[in-house]
Design a protein around this motif. Structure first.
Motif, PDB file in Angstrom:
ATOM      1  N   GLU A  76       0.840  -1.190   0.000  1.00  0.00           N
ATOM      2  CA  GLU A  76       0.000   0.000   0.000  1.00  0.00           C
ATOM      3  C   GLU A  76       0.878   1.243   0.000  1.00  0.00           C
ATOM      4  OE1 GLU A  76      -3.091   0.206   2.929  1.00  0.00           O
ATOM      5  OE2 GLU A  76      -3.412  -1.958   2.838  1.00  0.00           O
ATOM      6  N   VAL A  77       0.606   2.137  -0.939  1.00  0.00           N
ATOM      7  CA  VAL A  77       1.261   3.436  -1.005  1.00  0.00           C
ATOM      8  C   VAL A  77       0.184   4.452  -1.386  1.00  0.00           C
ATOM      9  CG1 VAL A  77       3.518   2.513  -1.694  1.00  0.00           C
ATOM     10  CG2 VAL A  77       1.903   3.181  -3.445  1.00  0.00           C
ATOM     11  N   CYS A  78       0.485   5.694  -1.285  1.00  0.00           N
ATOM     12  CA  CYS A  78      -0.424   6.718  -1.797  1.00  0.00           C
ATOM     13  C   CYS A  78       0.448   7.818  -2.384  1.00  0.00           C
ATOM     14  CB  CYS A  78      -1.348   7.258  -0.710  1.00  0.00           C
ATOM     15  SG  CYS A  78      -2.582   8.389  -1.390  1.00  0.00           S
ATOM     16  N   GLU A  79       0.820   7.628  -3.629  1.00  0.00           N
ATOM     17  CA  GLU A  79       1.712   8.562  -4.319  1.00  0.00           C
ATOM     18  C   GLU A  79       0.881   9.396  -5.279  1.00  0.00           C
ATOM     19  OE1 GLU A  79       5.074  10.488  -5.201  1.00  0.00           O
ATOM     20  OE2 GLU A  79       5.266   8.644  -4.043  1.00  0.00           O
ATOM     21  N   THR A  80       0.912  10.717  -5.111  1.00  0.00           N
ATOM     22  CA  THR A  80       0.224  11.621  -6.012  1.00  0.00           C
ATOM     23  C   THR A  80       1.158  11.927  -7.171  1.00  0.00           C
ATOM     24  OG1 THR A  80      -0.905  12.608  -4.125  1.00  0.00           O
ATOM     25  CG2 THR A  80      -0.979  13.830  -6.184  1.00  0.00           C
ATOM     26  N   THR A  81       0.621  11.869  -8.404  1.00  0.00           N
ATOM     27  CA  THR A  81       1.428  12.157  -9.586  1.00  0.00           C
ATOM     28  C   THR A  81       0.686  13.128 -10.499  1.00  0.00           C
ATOM     29  OG1 THR A  81       0.543  10.304 -10.867  1.00  0.00           O
ATOM     30  CG2 THR A  81       2.508   9.864  -9.539  1.00  0.00           C
ATOM     31  N   TYR A  82       1.444  13.750 -11.365  1.00  0.00           N
ATOM     32  CA  TYR A  82       0.898  14.602 -12.416  1.00  0.00           C
ATOM     33  C   TYR A  82       1.684  14.278 -13.672  1.00  0.00           C
ATOM     34  CZ  TYR A  82      -0.058  18.858 -15.098  1.00  0.00           C
ATOM     35  OH  TYR A  82      -0.412  19.745 -16.085  1.00  0.00           O
ATOM     36  N   ASN A  83       1.000  13.818 -14.709  1.00  0.00           N
ATOM     37  CA  ASN A  83       1.673  13.355 -15.936  1.00  0.00           C
ATOM     38  C   ASN A  83       2.764  12.337 -15.622  1.00  0.00           C
ATOM     39  OD1 ASN A  83       0.063  14.882 -17.616  1.00  0.00           O
ATOM     40  ND2 ASN A  83       1.455  16.620 -17.642  1.00  0.00           N
ATOM     41  N   ASP A  84       2.475  11.414 -14.725  1.00  0.00           N
ATOM     42  CA  ASP A  84       3.384  10.335 -14.299  1.00  0.00           C
ATOM     43  C   ASP A  84       4.625  10.820 -13.553  1.00  0.00           C
ATOM     44  OD1 ASP A  84       1.751   8.287 -15.294  1.00  0.00           O
ATOM     45  OD2 ASP A  84       2.608   8.515 -17.313  1.00  0.00           O
ATOM     46  N   VAL A  85       4.647  12.078 -13.148  1.00  0.00           N
ATOM     47  CA  VAL A  85       5.763  12.613 -12.355  1.00  0.00           C
ATOM     48  C   VAL A  85       5.304  12.680 -10.907  1.00  0.00           C
ATOM     49  CG1 VAL A  85       7.316  14.580 -11.978  1.00  0.00           C
ATOM     50  CG2 VAL A  85       6.588  13.980 -14.307  1.00  0.00           C
ATOM     51  N   PRO A  86       6.052  12.064  -9.970  1.00  0.00           N
ATOM     52  CA  PRO A  86       5.653  12.103  -8.555  1.00  0.00           C
ATOM     53  C   PRO A  86       5.601  13.527  -8.021  1.00  0.00           C
ATOM     54  CG  PRO A  86       7.395  10.487  -8.897  1.00  0.00           C
ATOM     55  CD  PRO A  86       7.254  11.261 -10.177  1.00  0.00           C
ATOM     56  N   TYR A  87       4.575  13.809  -7.235  1.00  0.00           N
ATOM     57  CA  TYR A  87       4.395  15.138  -6.652  1.00  0.00           C
ATOM     58  C   TYR A  87       5.603  15.528  -5.798  1.00  0.00           C
ATOM     59  CZ  TYR A  87       2.299  18.946  -3.971  1.00  0.00           C
ATOM     60  OH  TYR A  87       2.044  20.165  -3.397  1.00  0.00           O
ATOM     61  N   GLY A  88       6.092  14.596  -4.997  1.00  0.00           N
ATOM     62  CA  GLY A  88       7.173  14.897  -4.054  1.00  0.00           C
ATOM     63  C   GLY A  88       8.540  15.069  -4.681  1.00  0.00           C
ATOM     64  N   SER A  89       8.716  14.599  -5.921  1.00  0.00           N
ATOM     65  CA  SER A  89      10.032  14.729  -6.552  1.00  0.00           C
ATOM     66  C   SER A  89       9.857  14.877  -8.051  1.00  0.00           C
ATOM     67  CB  SER A  89      10.893  13.491  -6.254  1.00  0.00           C
ATOM     68  OG  SER A  89      10.260  12.331  -6.752  1.00  0.00           O
ATOM     69  N   GLY A  90      10.298  16.006  -8.561  1.00  0.00           N
ATOM     70  CA  GLY A  90      10.266  16.186 -10.003  1.00  0.00           C
ATOM     71  C   GLY A  90       9.277  17.220 -10.507  1.00  0.00           C
ATOM     72  N   LEU A  91       8.250  17.543  -9.742  1.00  0.00           N
ATOM     73  CA  LEU A  91       7.288  18.542 -10.209  1.00  0.00           C
ATOM     74  C   LEU A  91       7.782  19.946  -9.890  1.00  0.00           C
ATOM     75  CD1 LEU A  91       3.630  17.425  -9.375  1.00  0.00           C
ATOM     76  CD2 LEU A  91       4.801  17.454 -11.562  1.00  0.00           C
ATOM     77  N   ASN A  92       7.608  20.862 -10.839  1.00  0.00           N
ATOM     78  CA  ASN A  92       7.973  22.244 -10.548  1.00  0.00           C
ATOM     79  C   ASN A  92       6.902  22.876  -9.655  1.00  0.00           C
ATOM     80  OD1 ASN A  92       5.828  23.355 -12.123  1.00  0.00           O
ATOM     81  ND2 ASN A  92       7.064  23.138 -13.968  1.00  0.00           N
ATOM     82  N   HIS A  93       7.184  24.050  -9.151  1.00  0.00           N
ATOM     83  CA  HIS A  93       6.304  24.685  -8.173  1.00  0.00           C
ATOM     84  C   HIS A  93       4.922  24.964  -8.746  1.00  0.00           C
ATOM     85  CE1 HIS A  93       5.443  26.711  -4.442  1.00  0.00           C
ATOM     86  NE2 HIS A  93       5.003  27.761  -5.110  1.00  0.00           N
ATOM     87  N   GLY A  94       4.866  25.441  -9.987  1.00  0.00           N
ATOM     88  CA  GLY A  94       3.584  25.736 -10.611  1.00  0.00           C
ATOM     89  C   GLY A  94       2.721  24.488 -10.753  1.00  0.00           C
ATOM     90  N   ALA A  95       3.330  23.370 -11.160  1.00  0.00           N
ATOM     91  CA  ALA A  95       2.589  22.112 -11.300  1.00  0.00           C
ATOM     92  C   ALA A  95       2.096  21.625  -9.939  1.00  0.00           C
ATOM     93  CB  ALA A  95       3.469  21.048 -11.965  1.00  0.00           C
ATOM     94  N   ARG A  96       2.893  21.810  -8.901  1.00  0.00           N
ATOM     95  CA  ARG A  96       2.456  21.423  -7.553  1.00  0.00           C
ATOM     96  C   ARG A  96       1.230  22.230  -7.125  1.00  0.00           C
ATOM     97  NH1 ARG A  96       7.761  20.490  -3.727  1.00  0.00           N
ATOM     98  NH2 ARG A  96       8.717  18.911  -5.047  1.00  0.00           N
ATOM     99  N   ILE A  97       1.246  23.516  -7.419  1.00  0.00           N
ATOM    100  CA  ILE A  97       0.096  24.354  -7.068  1.00  0.00           C
ATOM    101  C   ILE A  97      -1.139  23.886  -7.830  1.00  0.00           C
ATOM    102  CG2 ILE A  97      -0.882  26.683  -7.253  1.00  0.00           C
ATOM    103  CD1 ILE A  97       1.943  27.786  -6.708  1.00  0.00           C
ATOM    104  N   LEU A  98      -0.997  23.610  -9.132  1.00  0.00           N
ATOM    105  CA  LEU A  98      -2.135  23.151  -9.927  1.00  0.00           C
ATOM    106  C   LEU A  98      -2.704  21.832  -9.408  1.00  0.00           C
ATOM    107  CD1 LEU A  98      -1.031  24.019 -13.568  1.00  0.00           C
ATOM    108  CD2 LEU A  98      -2.805  25.119 -12.192  1.00  0.00           C
ATOM    109  N   VAL A  99      -1.829  20.901  -9.050  1.00  0.00           N
ATOM    110  CA  VAL A  99      -2.281  19.618  -8.504  1.00  0.00           C
ATOM    111  C   VAL A  99      -3.006  19.848  -7.177  1.00  0.00           C
ATOM    112  CG1 VAL A  99      -1.511  17.419  -7.532  1.00  0.00           C
ATOM    113  CG2 VAL A  99      -0.587  18.213  -9.706  1.00  0.00           C
ATOM    114  N   GLY A 100      -2.462  20.719  -6.339  1.00  0.00           N
ATOM    115  CA  GLY A 100      -3.116  21.038  -5.066  1.00  0.00           C
ATOM    116  C   GLY A 100      -4.476  21.673  -5.271  1.00  0.00           C
TER     117      GLY A 100
END
Length: 157
Positions: A76-100
């Motif tokens: 069991e995990v709960c990893e949030t991603t955007y376009n297959d990029v993990p939220y915690g590593s690899g997303l730029n700040h703007g993408a993190r805000i959009l996901v949030g």
């Protein structure tokens, strides 16, 4: 003293006895293996359907709820991603805000609640997800005084 023929018959009886057990135990083992396979298949199918159902509620965010281990087991995990990029590593700040914002918007829809949303460092956004909640964007500028702008996208401070 025992007779050699009786000893041979007893020995044959002891040898044939485990052979007689082996066949029913082998059938039972095969049934249990099949049941275990079907249970695993059911679990994986249910997990896939659950993941698809949850991810279908979000515009941008995707959730990986389980991870297959090297030995084939599920963790069991709960990893949030955007376009297959993990939220915690690899997303730029703007993408993190959009996901949030996507997560906030989806939860507000689900619970039928609209609360103001503050977005700090909003200067990193080029677009904003549409929502009927009030959006207050905090933008860094080189101006020394506080300004407030009212736009269709929200308040810019």
């Amino acid at each position: 003293a025992s007779h050699p023929i009786n000893e041979q018959e007893r020995t044959r009886g002891r040898i044939s006895s485990p052979k007689a057990w082996r066949r029913p135990l082998s059938r039972k083992f095969d049934r249990l293996e099949r049941d275990l396979y079907l249970t695993d298949l059911f679990t994986r199918t249910k997990i896939s359907m659950l993941t698809d159902r949850i991810n279908g509620r979000f515009m941008l965010a995707r959730f990986q709820l389980f991870e297959t281990q090297i030995n084939g087991a599920l963790k069991e995990v709960c990893e949030t991603t955007y376009n297959d990029v993990p939220y915690g590593s690899g997303l730029n700040h703007g993408a993190r805000i959009l996901v949030g914002l996507d997560i906030i918007h989806t939860l507000q829809e689900h619970f039928d609640v609209r609360l103001p949303v503050f977005v700090d460092n909003a200067e990193s956004l080029t677009t904003v997800i549409g929502s009927d909640a009030q959006l207050i964007r905090l933008v860094a500028t080189d101006v020394d005084e506080l300004t407030v702008e009212y736009t269709e996208e929200g308040v810019v401070v």
